[in-house]
Motif scaffolding. Sequence first.
Motif, PDB file in Angstrom:
ATOM      1  N   ILE A  78       8.324  12.317   2.778  1.00  0.00           N
ATOM      2  CA  ILE A  78       7.019  10.882   2.254  1.00  0.00           C
ATOM      3  C   ILE A  78       7.955   9.739   2.041  1.00  0.00           C
ATOM      4  O   ILE A  78       7.252   8.440   2.470  1.00  0.00           O
ATOM      5  N   LYS A 102       7.582   5.937   3.768  1.00  0.00           N
ATOM      6  CA  LYS A 102       6.525   5.646   3.143  1.00  0.00           C
ATOM      7  C   LYS A 102       7.515   4.326   1.996  1.00  0.00           C
ATOM      8  O   LYS A 102       7.526   3.743   1.130  1.00  0.00           O
ATOM      9  N   SER A 129       2.669  10.748   7.751  1.00  0.00           N
ATOM     10  CA  SER A 129       2.848  11.798   6.721  1.00  0.00           C
ATOM     11  C   SER A 129       2.637  13.152   6.477  1.00  0.00           C
ATOM     12  O   SER A 129       4.258  14.634   6.345  1.00  0.00           O
TER      13      SER A 129
END
Length: 311
Positions: free
Chosen positions: A241, A245, A293
């Motif tokens: 994740i 991001k 994700s």
Amino acid sequence: MTIPTRRESRREQHKKGSSGAKVTLRNTLIAYAFMLPFLILLVVYHTWPVFFGTYLAFTKYNVISPPQWVGLDNFRELAQDEQFWSGLRNSLKYILVVPVIQVLSIAVAMLVNRPMKGIGFFRTAYYVPVVTSFAVVGLIWTWMYQQEGPVNFVLQALGLMKEPHSLLNNPFTALYAVMFVTLWKGIGYYMVLYLAGLQAIAPELEEAAVIDGATRLQVFWNVTLPGLRPTILVCSLLSTISAIKVFEEIYVMTSGGPAGSTYTALFYTYSRAFVDFKFGQAAAGGLIIAVISILFGLVNFRITRGGKADA
């Protein structure tokens, strides 16, 4: 001689049951009263932004005027925006950090899990980059990656580079240079998690394997690694994740350059929201990142068999 106890009447049983239920209800209310401040913060700063951001993904919004419902227009624009696809490709490429950081973190955790003199110092030294501000880390590594920086000097000394050049100004090396900083900074964090996982494995299991004639590699593969499976799931989820991001590294070190080679999906949403003031389009991009994700999270669950350690 035993005296028979008097059997309680239904009325007495009802009174005891009612008083017990009142005590349970009161304890529950007290518990929720203690949790209330956190729950309010959770709703205000997490739950509400998720729902409002999802709503904005289907609107046209620039802060000044109220949101206007546009349906799937934002997603159609993203599908035709090459810059978004370039950022998404770079974000997916960033996932290459995940297996490397997990392997190195396990190795370092096993290294510092030994009872040796000064082990506390080594554990602290590996963890220092984690607690260091990325603004500081980014500036230090930006200097180190410069043409006359120490990284170029080492690469030339090893014969891996003929002429010095800034690694962050080269479109072919910039993204990988930033990925290395993420790797360097994150090893200590996952090392601590794996260290806790190693110490949770019963030493009797490894001792029994050694007595049965297992080698160190066999002990690691058949005892240690299965015991670390829950920790591997957590660490791989967090690192995946974080890779998808990624933002801080890009913002501090390259701002998406050179020539868009380090432009990631989350940096795209930041630019659309706070540079172009297209919050609806930015929210749509953020929603796509969230869905990706979740999909990678399901893949991690599948690979690690739900994080269940072998018995």
